[in-house]
Design a protein around this motif. Sequence first.
Motif, PDB file in Angstrom:
ATOM      1  N   GLN A 196      10.349   8.340 -26.739  1.00  0.00           N
ATOM      2  CA  GLN A 196      11.147   7.922 -25.590  1.00  0.00           C
ATOM      3  C   GLN A 196      10.283   7.773 -24.339  1.00  0.00           C
ATOM      4  O   GLN A 196      10.477   6.856 -23.536  1.00  0.00           O
ATOM      5  CB  GLN A 196      12.281   8.918 -25.316  1.00  0.00           C
ATOM      6  CG  GLN A 196      13.258   8.462 -24.235  1.00  0.00           C
ATOM      7  CD  GLN A 196      13.894   7.111 -24.537  1.00  0.00           C
ATOM      8  OE1 GLN A 196      14.359   6.872 -25.652  1.00  0.00           O
ATOM      9  NE2 GLN A 196      13.915   6.218 -23.561  1.00  0.00           N
ATOM     10  N   LYS A 238       8.477   4.518 -24.514  1.00  0.00           N
ATOM     11  CA  LYS A 238       9.379   3.419 -24.168  1.00  0.00           C
ATOM     12  C   LYS A 238       9.597   3.357 -22.661  1.00  0.00           C
ATOM     13  O   LYS A 238       9.526   2.298 -22.035  1.00  0.00           O
ATOM     14  CB  LYS A 238      10.711   3.613 -24.885  1.00  0.00           C
ATOM     15  CG  LYS A 238      11.763   2.542 -24.589  1.00  0.00           C
ATOM     16  CD  LYS A 238      11.399   1.219 -25.214  1.00  0.00           C
ATOM     17  CE  LYS A 238      12.515   0.207 -25.030  1.00  0.00           C
ATOM     18  NZ  LYS A 238      12.136  -1.118 -25.554  1.00  0.00           N
ATOM     19  N   LYS A 287      15.723  -6.871 -26.738  1.00  0.00           N
ATOM     20  CA  LYS A 287      15.777  -6.259 -28.063  1.00  0.00           C
ATOM     21  C   LYS A 287      14.586  -6.650 -28.933  1.00  0.00           C
ATOM     22  O   LYS A 287      14.673  -6.668 -30.159  1.00  0.00           O
ATOM     23  CB  LYS A 287      17.091  -6.641 -28.757  1.00  0.00           C
ATOM     24  CG  LYS A 287      18.320  -6.048 -28.064  1.00  0.00           C
ATOM     25  CD  LYS A 287      19.594  -6.346 -28.840  1.00  0.00           C
ATOM     26  CE  LYS A 287      20.798  -5.706 -28.156  1.00  0.00           C
ATOM     27  NZ  LYS A 287      22.064  -5.992 -28.892  1.00  0.00           N
ATOM     28  N   ASP A 335      12.005  -4.858 -29.403  1.00  0.00           N
ATOM     29  CA  ASP A 335      11.626  -3.696 -30.216  1.00  0.00           C
ATOM     30  C   ASP A 335      12.610  -3.424 -31.358  1.00  0.00           C
ATOM     31  O   ASP A 335      12.389  -2.541 -32.176  1.00  0.00           O
ATOM     32  CB  ASP A 335      11.444  -2.454 -29.348  1.00  0.00           C
ATOM     33  CG  ASP A 335      12.691  -2.045 -28.610  1.00  0.00           C
ATOM     34  OD1 ASP A 335      13.658  -2.826 -28.597  1.00  0.00           O
ATOM     35  OD2 ASP A 335      12.702  -0.942 -28.034  1.00  0.00           O
ATOM     36  N   GLN A 336      13.687  -4.218 -31.399  1.00  0.00           N
ATOM     37  CA  GLN A 336      14.620  -4.138 -32.521  1.00  0.00           C
ATOM     38  C   GLN A 336      14.484  -5.353 -33.449  1.00  0.00           C
ATOM     39  O   GLN A 336      15.296  -5.577 -34.338  1.00  0.00           O
ATOM     40  CB  GLN A 336      16.052  -4.031 -31.999  1.00  0.00           C
ATOM     41  CG  GLN A 336      16.300  -2.759 -31.190  1.00  0.00           C
ATOM     42  CD  GLN A 336      17.667  -2.749 -30.520  1.00  0.00           C
ATOM     43  OE1 GLN A 336      18.637  -3.279 -31.057  1.00  0.00           O
ATOM     44  NE2 GLN A 336      17.749  -2.144 -29.349  1.00  0.00           N
ATOM     45  N   GLY A 337      13.457  -6.154 -33.202  1.00  0.00           N
ATOM     46  CA  GLY A 337      13.170  -7.278 -34.069  1.00  0.00           C
ATOM     47  C   GLY A 337      13.741  -8.611 -33.635  1.00  0.00           C
ATOM     48  O   GLY A 337      13.676  -9.595 -34.381  1.00  0.00           O
ATOM     49  N   ASN A 338      14.280  -8.660 -32.408  1.00  0.00           N
ATOM     50  CA  ASN A 338      14.864  -9.913 -31.908  1.00  0.00           C
ATOM     51  C   ASN A 338      13.782 -10.736 -31.208  1.00  0.00           C
ATOM     52  O   ASN A 338      13.583 -10.639 -29.999  1.00  0.00           O
ATOM     53  CB  ASN A 338      16.015  -9.606 -30.950  1.00  0.00           C
ATOM     54  CG  ASN A 338      16.761 -10.860 -30.523  1.00  0.00           C
ATOM     55  OD1 ASN A 338      16.647 -11.910 -31.154  1.00  0.00           O
ATOM     56  ND2 ASN A 338      17.514 -10.757 -29.445  1.00  0.00           N
ATOM     57  N   TYR A 365       6.091  -5.715 -35.914  1.00  0.00           N
ATOM     58  CA  TYR A 365       7.464  -5.268 -36.156  1.00  0.00           C
ATOM     59  C   TYR A 365       7.814  -5.394 -37.642  1.00  0.00           C
ATOM     60  O   TYR A 365       8.350  -4.465 -38.252  1.00  0.00           O
ATOM     61  CB  TYR A 365       8.460  -6.074 -35.325  1.00  0.00           C
ATOM     62  CG  TYR A 365       9.891  -5.739 -35.697  1.00  0.00           C
ATOM     63  CD1 TYR A 365      10.507  -4.604 -35.188  1.00  0.00           C
ATOM     64  CD2 TYR A 365      10.585  -6.523 -36.619  1.00  0.00           C
ATOM     65  CE1 TYR A 365      11.797  -4.263 -35.568  1.00  0.00           C
ATOM     66  CE2 TYR A 365      11.877  -6.197 -37.005  1.00  0.00           C
ATOM     67  CZ  TYR A 365      12.483  -5.058 -36.481  1.00  0.00           C
ATOM     68  OH  TYR A 365      13.754  -4.722 -36.873  1.00  0.00           O
ATOM     69  N   PRO A 397       8.991  -1.700 -38.989  1.00  0.00           N
ATOM     70  CA  PRO A 397      10.033  -1.672 -37.948  1.00  0.00           C
ATOM     71  C   PRO A 397      10.298  -0.268 -37.392  1.00  0.00           C
ATOM     72  O   PRO A 397      10.555  -0.109 -36.199  1.00  0.00           O
ATOM     73  CB  PRO A 397      11.273  -2.202 -38.681  1.00  0.00           C
ATOM     74  CG  PRO A 397      10.740  -2.977 -39.828  1.00  0.00           C
ATOM     75  CD  PRO A 397       9.483  -2.287 -40.253  1.00  0.00           C
ATOM     76  N   ALA A 398      10.200   0.743 -38.235  1.00  0.00           N
ATOM     77  CA  ALA A 398      10.540   2.105 -37.806  1.00  0.00           C
ATOM     78  C   ALA A 398       9.604   2.628 -36.734  1.00  0.00           C
ATOM     79  O   ALA A 398       9.997   3.438 -35.891  1.00  0.00           O
ATOM     80  CB  ALA A 398      10.523   3.043 -39.015  1.00  0.00           C
TER      81      ALA A 398
END
Length: 288
Positions: free
Chosen positions: A28, A31, A54, A56-59, A135, A139-140
Amino acid sequence: MYEYFNRVYFLILFLLFFVSDTAAMNRQQLKNSGKLLKKTCMPKHDVTEEQVGKIDQGNFLEEKNVMCYVACIYSVGGAVKNNKIVHEAMIKQVDMMFPAEMKDPVKAAMEKCKGVAKKYKDICEACFYTAKCLYETDPANFMFLVMGRKDWLFLMVVVVSVHGIHALTRQQLKKSSQVFKKKCMAKIDVTEDMIGDIDKGKFIEDKNVMCYIACVYQMAQVIKNNKLSYEATMKQVDLMYPAEMKDAVKKSIENCKDVSKKYKDLCEASYWTAKCIYEDDPKNFVFA
């Protein structure tokens, strides 16, 4: 501009380490530490939160301004040199900043993706597809907005994300400088007895001590073109000193700004400037 924010960002990262008494940030904190980069690059490349929020969420939207936003993050963070991604710089930052449990998988992903950038002449595309590869590889453990390079500057708007404060206390200021002390003691042949009480006014007139002080100033990035920079020093005070110290410290810097002009040797110039600042106001003097 990139160089300025690179330096600001990097010292923020190192200050975060020392203020929070940890050897590495948790996920955290990593980030949070990247928010300065995000705020810098979003307006520069006219992207919205919806477009880049997003990543970092793969977008990964395949749009030119999004690609250049990613390149901006890497550039500001110092992962881009001479318009190319520097694999070694990225690896070093993982070693220095990432939590132990993330280091190996993140470095493995970087190793796997290090050749991606070579497929693209355009730096925006090179950065975008490198990030996308990282990513997709893991991804994790993918973290965006956390790159940087070694050696830093200026200082802080302050432990902004982790501590929610707007300036360092005197003790935090002193503590944060220990990274400079450690590196400069290793580089210059000095002992704790020789330099340990500089902030108490113990200035030993020894060449190594003088060069130690110059080393600290260089690491703090207040030396430009082999000369002390008055403007850079003032900016540091504005960015990181506690409110109750700022005016007094800036006054001493003002009073001592011409001392360095008397010396051609950078070590001597740094030493006598630091000594002048101490003697002008011992109470508010802080040094590594």
